[in-house]
Design a protein around this motif. Structure first.
Motif, short mmCIF file in Angstrom:
data_model
loop_
_atom_site.label_atom_id
_atom_site.label_comp_id
_atom_site.label_asym_id
_atom_site.label_seq_id
_atom_site.Cartn_x
_atom_site.Cartn_y
_atom_site.Cartn_z
N ARG A 86 8.93 3.63 19.24
CA ARG A 86 9.72 4.46 20.16
C ARG A 86 10.34 3.64 21.28
NH1 ARG A 86 8.28 10.34 20.45
NH2 ARG A 86 7.02 10.69 18.60
N ARG A 87 9.66 2.57 21.67
CA ARG A 87 10.15 1.75 22.77
C ARG A 87 10.18 0.30 22.36
NH1 ARG A 87 5.71 4.02 25.83
NH2 ARG A 87 5.12 1.85 26.09
N LEU A 88 11.06 -0.45 23.01
CA LEU A 88 11.23 -1.87 22.71
C LEU A 88 9.93 -2.65 22.92
CD1 LEU A 88 13.31 -3.96 21.83
CD2 LEU A 88 13.93 -4.26 24.23
N ASP A 89 9.16 -2.30 23.93
CA ASP A 89 7.92 -3.03 24.20
C ASP A 89 6.84 -2.79 23.13
OD1 ASP A 89 7.37 -0.40 24.98
OD2 ASP A 89 6.22 -0.99 26.74
N GLN A 90 7.06 -1.85 22.23
CA GLN A 90 6.11 -1.57 21.16
C GLN A 90 6.51 -2.23 19.84
OE1 GLN A 90 6.40 2.69 21.11
NE2 GLN A 90 4.78 2.95 22.65
N VAL A 91 7.70 -2.76 19.77
CA VAL A 91 8.23 -3.29 18.50
C VAL A 91 7.38 -4.44 17.96
CG1 VAL A 91 10.20 -4.48 17.42
CG2 VAL A 91 10.58 -2.52 18.93
N GLU A 92 7.04 -5.40 18.80
CA GLU A 92 6.28 -6.55 18.31
C GLU A 92 4.95 -6.13 17.69
OE1 GLU A 92 4.08 -10.67 19.70
OE2 GLU A 92 5.52 -9.76 21.08
N GLY A 93 4.22 -5.27 18.37
CA GLY A 93 2.92 -4.82 17.86
C GLY A 93 3.04 -4.08 16.53
N GLY B 270 10.23 -4.72 1.60
CA GLY B 270 9.32 -3.59 1.57
C GLY B 270 8.56 -3.35 2.86
N VAL B 271 8.78 -4.19 3.88
CA VAL B 271 8.09 -4.00 5.15
C VAL B 271 9.04 -3.30 6.12
CG1 VAL B 271 6.95 -5.09 7.11
CG2 VAL B 271 6.62 -6.01 4.83
N PHE B 272 8.66 -2.09 6.50
CA PHE B 272 9.44 -1.30 7.44
C PHE B 272 8.48 -0.72 8.46
CE2 PHE B 272 11.65 -1.17 3.41
CZ PHE B 272 12.94 -1.54 3.77
N SER B 273 8.97 -0.56 9.66
CA SER B 273 8.16 0.04 10.71
C SER B 273 9.09 0.63 11.76
CB SER B 273 7.24 -1.01 11.34
OG SER B 273 6.35 -0.38 12.25
N GLN B 274 8.55 1.46 12.63
CA GLN B 274 9.32 2.06 13.71
C GLN B 274 8.52 2.00 15.00
OE1 GLN B 274 11.62 5.74 12.71
NE2 GLN B 274 9.72 6.18 11.65
N ALA C 98 2.52 -4.09 10.61
CA ALA C 98 3.11 -3.84 9.29
C ALA C 98 3.07 -5.10 8.42
CB ALA C 98 4.54 -3.35 9.44
N ILE C 99 3.39 -6.25 9.00
CA ILE C 99 3.38 -7.52 8.25
C ILE C 99 1.96 -7.85 7.81
CG2 ILE C 99 3.76 -10.00 8.44
CD1 ILE C 99 6.10 -9.29 10.39
N ALA C 100 1.01 -7.71 8.73
CA ALA C 100 -0.38 -8.04 8.42
C ALA C 100 -0.91 -7.15 7.30
CB ALA C 100 -1.25 -7.90 9.67
N LEU C 101 -0.58 -5.87 7.33
CA LEU C 101 -1.03 -4.95 6.27
C LEU C 101 -0.38 -5.30 4.93
CD1 LEU C 101 -1.03 -1.53 8.15
CD2 LEU C 101 -3.01 -2.74 7.21
N MET C 102 0.90 -5.60 4.94
CA MET C 102 1.63 -5.89 3.70
C MET C 102 1.14 -7.19 3.06
SD MET C 102 3.96 -4.72 1.79
CE MET C 102 5.29 -5.09 0.70
N LEU C 103 0.89 -8.21 3.89
CA LEU C 103 0.51 -9.53 3.37
C LEU C 103 -1.01 -9.74 3.35
CD1 LEU C 103 3.26 -11.73 5.07
CD2 LEU C 103 3.28 -10.72 2.78
N ASP C 104 -1.74 -8.77 3.87
CA ASP C 104 -3.20 -8.84 3.94
C ASP C 104 -3.66 -10.12 4.65
OD1 ASP C 104 -5.76 -7.86 3.58
OD2 ASP C 104 -6.04 -8.94 1.68
N ILE C 105 -3.14 -10.30 5.86
CA ILE C 105 -3.51 -11.46 6.68
C ILE C 105 -3.85 -10.98 8.09
CG2 ILE C 105 -2.14 -13.13 5.37
CD1 ILE C 105 0.04 -12.92 7.47
#
Length: 129
Positions: free
Chosen positions: A12-19, A6-10, A24-31
């Motif tokens: 535009r650039r490779l350098d933005q993927v980690e952030g 259920g965790v999906f994100s997009q 998305a993970i932090a919001l989904m898991l509330d951590i």
């Protein structure tokens, strides 16, 4: 992020993927978004892998060539060759020879002053070192 359903994100650039993934993970898991590691593994074409390997091999070859050139320059200077002649023999400028093998280093590499010898063979001049 296949590990968390259920965790999906997009991004535009490779350098933005980690952030974006971290958020998305932090919001989904509330951590806290900094309480875990994120490893980005892009799906790359084989050409990228080949190019990276070739560039790595090139760097290693350049380092090896530089070491061999320094050693050769010092040996030539120690044998009494001029900086200009050493450069001509190595295919580099006399200035580069001076940078690679300062006189102090060349003098300590050996005290021989043989230099080059000229030999005549069937009416033609050739240099024998």
């Amino acid at each position: 992020m296949p590990e968390i359903k259920g965790v999906f994100s997009q991004a535009r650039r490779l350098d933005q993927v980690e952030g974006m993934a971290r958020e998305a993970i932090a919001l989904m898991l509330d951590i806290d978004p900094h309480s875990f590691d994120v490893e980005v593994e892009p799906d790359l074409p084989q050409e990228v892998s080949r190019a990276r390997k070739a560039r790595s091999a090139l760097r290693k070859a350049e380092e090896s060539a530089e070491e061999a050139t320094v050693t050769a320059a010092r040996a030539l200077l120690a044998k009494g060759y001029t900086v200009r002649d050493a450069g001509a023999l190595l295919g580099i400028s006399p200035q580069r020879v001076s940078q690679l093998a300062p006189k102090k280093a060349a003098a300590s590499a050996g005290k021989s002053s043989e230099g080059g010898k000229a030999a005549f063979k069937q009416g033609q001049e050739s240099a024998a070192a």
